[in-house]
Motif scaffolding. Structure first.
Motif, PDB file in Angstrom:
ATOM      1  N   ARG A  32      -3.008  -9.007   0.478  1.00 50.56           N
ATOM      2  CA  ARG A  32      -3.969  -8.802   1.562  1.00 50.56           C
ATOM      3  C   ARG A  32      -4.401  -7.347   1.487  1.00 50.56           C
ATOM      4  NH1 ARG A  32      -0.979 -10.536   6.116  1.00 50.56           N
ATOM      5  NH2 ARG A  32      -0.311  -8.366   6.256  1.00 50.56           N
TER       6      ARG A  32
ATOM      7  N   GLU B 130      -4.957  -1.056   4.000  1.00 51.33           N
ATOM      8  CA  GLU B 130      -3.853  -2.009   3.794  1.00 51.33           C
ATOM      9  C   GLU B 130      -3.869  -2.499   2.360  1.00 51.33           C
ATOM     10  OE1 GLU B 130      -4.124  -5.639   6.081  1.00 51.33           O
ATOM     11  OE2 GLU B 130      -1.991  -6.001   5.973  1.00 51.33           O
TER      12      GLU B 130
ATOM     13  N   HIS C 242     -11.895  -7.010   4.685  1.00 49.94           N
ATOM     14  CA  HIS C 242     -10.559  -7.635   4.613  1.00 49.94           C
ATOM     15  C   HIS C 242     -10.638  -8.665   3.500  1.00 49.94           C
ATOM     16  CE1 HIS C 242      -6.906  -9.595   6.316  1.00 49.94           C
ATOM     17  NE2 HIS C 242      -7.450 -10.654   5.758  1.00 49.94           N
TER      18      HIS C 242
ATOM     19  N   GLU D 225      -7.268  -4.184   2.748  1.00 49.39           N
ATOM     20  CA  GLU D 225      -8.325  -3.768   3.681  1.00 49.39           C
ATOM     21  C   GLU D 225      -8.829  -2.379   3.328  1.00 49.39           C
ATOM     22  OE1 GLU D 225      -7.159  -4.333   7.783  1.00 49.39           O
ATOM     23  OE2 GLU D 225      -7.105  -6.498   7.495  1.00 49.39           O
TER      24      GLU D 225
HETATM   25 MN    MN Z   1      -5.647  -7.452   8.014  1.00 51.45          MN
END
Ligand code: MN
Ligand code: HGY
Ligand code: MN
Ligand code: MN
Length: 428
Positions: free
Chosen positions: A233, A336, A299, A235
């Motif tokens: 994941r 992230e 994202h 970002e």
């Molecule tokens: Mn997120």
């Protein structure tokens, strides 16, 4: 009748294939998408209705039903030696958005039908047989794949993650689980862990989700290993701003950063040198998501797999390096970079493969040894039990889309091979 050493006389294995198809159709009605698509997400009302339907079918098959703290559901047929490690089979019934009605379902309803086939034929199990409906094989709601089987396999850090994780609507896992009647007490999550030696074997029936069996006209796939899945994941953040007023040299567009990383995923996968390396960017969200506003946040979620774990890990490292390079060239922040899961592959057990090969020979079915590029609950059951998977052909290999389809004939073959394999493993 059965001599204790001859699992079953082949002629007596009769599958109620039309009944199975009717059940599949019935189950597909518990969906948040219009037919023929199916959407059935963990702990939603439709998921609860579908679970109730499966528990009813387990009861009708004479199985004793229990559920654990996260909603893994177990239907048990006690054998003549119930203290021995049982033989288990099962799969999942959750469905990703706008997908089909066979993925997972064939391995749950087909397993219950396999039990019915054995009962109809007079078979008496030595080792108990257990059908498992695994909670949430798909990562849809909380981003965690194989949540139920991962927990059964004893993942400590998943217990901790589940205590804090929330879905995209900011609903916590525990609240969602409670709304479906599970997780009464958050401290009983580790009670889900399977005790060592609970099962002597685990076998999963599943559609191939690929075109090989259909292309080659082969009835049964015998899985030798399951590829190593990973998901990330990521970002990016930028200053955003007015699409007209901010000149290009003054931008740090988080959307273009995500787009560049998505193309880099493809590049790093293709440069792995193997056709077995795959990578997908299935989620790419831009904030605020207005045509005339420069994305200030992006994202993206990346799925990358390979049958070779090292090669897959190299791809992850390269993706990480590129994400960092993009922060320098585009002046965005990498807010992230999270590896959600980075799992090893799982080999099938030789004895279970032999039992499945014997079954296909006795049933006069063509079969082929093959790897599974999709992951399954078997990937985690392999950590606590000898594992095997039975594949059946599916139309053009389609899956994770409404055109997913498997014929009554192919499903019937799969159920017979499963029934024979369970019988053989139960008598061992
Ligand atoms: Mn997120
Ligand atoms: O994504 C997979 O491999 C599985 O079908 N959920
Ligand atoms: Mn799936
Ligand atoms: Mn599946």
């Amino acid at each position: 009748g059965y001599s204790i050493h001859e699992p079953t006389s082949i002629s007596s294995l009769s599958v109620d294939a039309q009944g199975l198809q009717n059940q599949i159709d019935q189950l597909s009605g518990f969906s948040d998408a219009p037919a023929p698509a199916v959407t059935r997400v963990l702990y939603t009302h439709k998921d609860v209705l579908a679970r109730r339907y499966v528990k009813k079918l387990m009861g009708i098959a004479g199985l004793s039903v229990r559920e654990d703290a996260v909603g893994n559901i177990f239907g048990r047929w006690d054998g003549s030696e119930p203290e021995l490690a049982a033989v288990a089979t099962g799969s999942h019934i959750d469905a990703i958005p706008y997908s089909g009605k066979y993925d997972g379902v064939v391995g749950v309803l087909g397993a219950i039908e396999a039990i019915n086939v054995l009962k109809r034929s007079g078979f008496k199990p030595r080792r108990s047989l257990e059908v498992i409906l695994f909670t949430s094989e798909e990562p849809t709601r909380f981003g965690i794949s194989c949540l139920g089987s991962r927990l059964l396999a004893g993942s400590e850090n998943l217990v901790n993650t589940l205590k804090t994780i929330t879905d995209s609507q900011n609903i916590s896992f525990l609240d969602a689980a409670r709304s479906a009647g599970y997780a009464k007490d958050e401290n009983d999550l580790s009670s889900v862990f399977l005790k060592k030696g609970t099962y002597s074997a685990f076998v999963e029936l599943h559609i191939e989700q690929g075109p090989i069996l259909e292309d080659e006209g082969i009835s049964i796939g015998i899985v030798t290993a399951i590829a190593a899945p990973a998901s990330l994941r990521v970002e990016f953040e930028g200053n955003g701003g007015h699409a007209g007023a901010v000149l290009m040299p003054n931008r740090n567009d988080a959307g273009l950063a995500a787009a560049e990383l998505a193309l880099a995923v493809e590049k790093h996968v293709l440069e792995s040198g193997s056709i077995d390396t795959v990578g997908t960017v299935g989620i790419l969200e831009l904030h605020p998501g207005a045509i005339n506003s420069i994305p200030s946040k992006s994202h993206i979620e990346i799925d990358t797999r390979d049958i070779d774990e090292e090669r897959r890990n190299e791809v992850i490292d390269k993706i990480h390096e590129t994400a960092i390079r993009i922060t320098k060239t585009r002046g965005v922040k990498l807010s992230e970079f999270h590896v959600v899961n980075q799992d090893p592959p799982a080999p099938s057990d030789k004895a279970v493969i032999n039992a499945m090969e014997t079954a296909t020979k006795e049933l006069n079915l063509t079969s082929k040894l093959m790897i599974s590029r999709a992951y399954h609950d078997s990937l985690f059951m392999a950590r606590v039990s000898p594992m095997g998977m039975i594949f059946i052909p599916c139309y053009k290999g389609y899956s994770h889309k409404p055109e997913e389809y498997s014929s009554i004939e192919d499903m019937s073959n799969g159920v017979k091979v499963l029934a024979f394999t369970l019988a053989k493993l139960s008598l061992q």
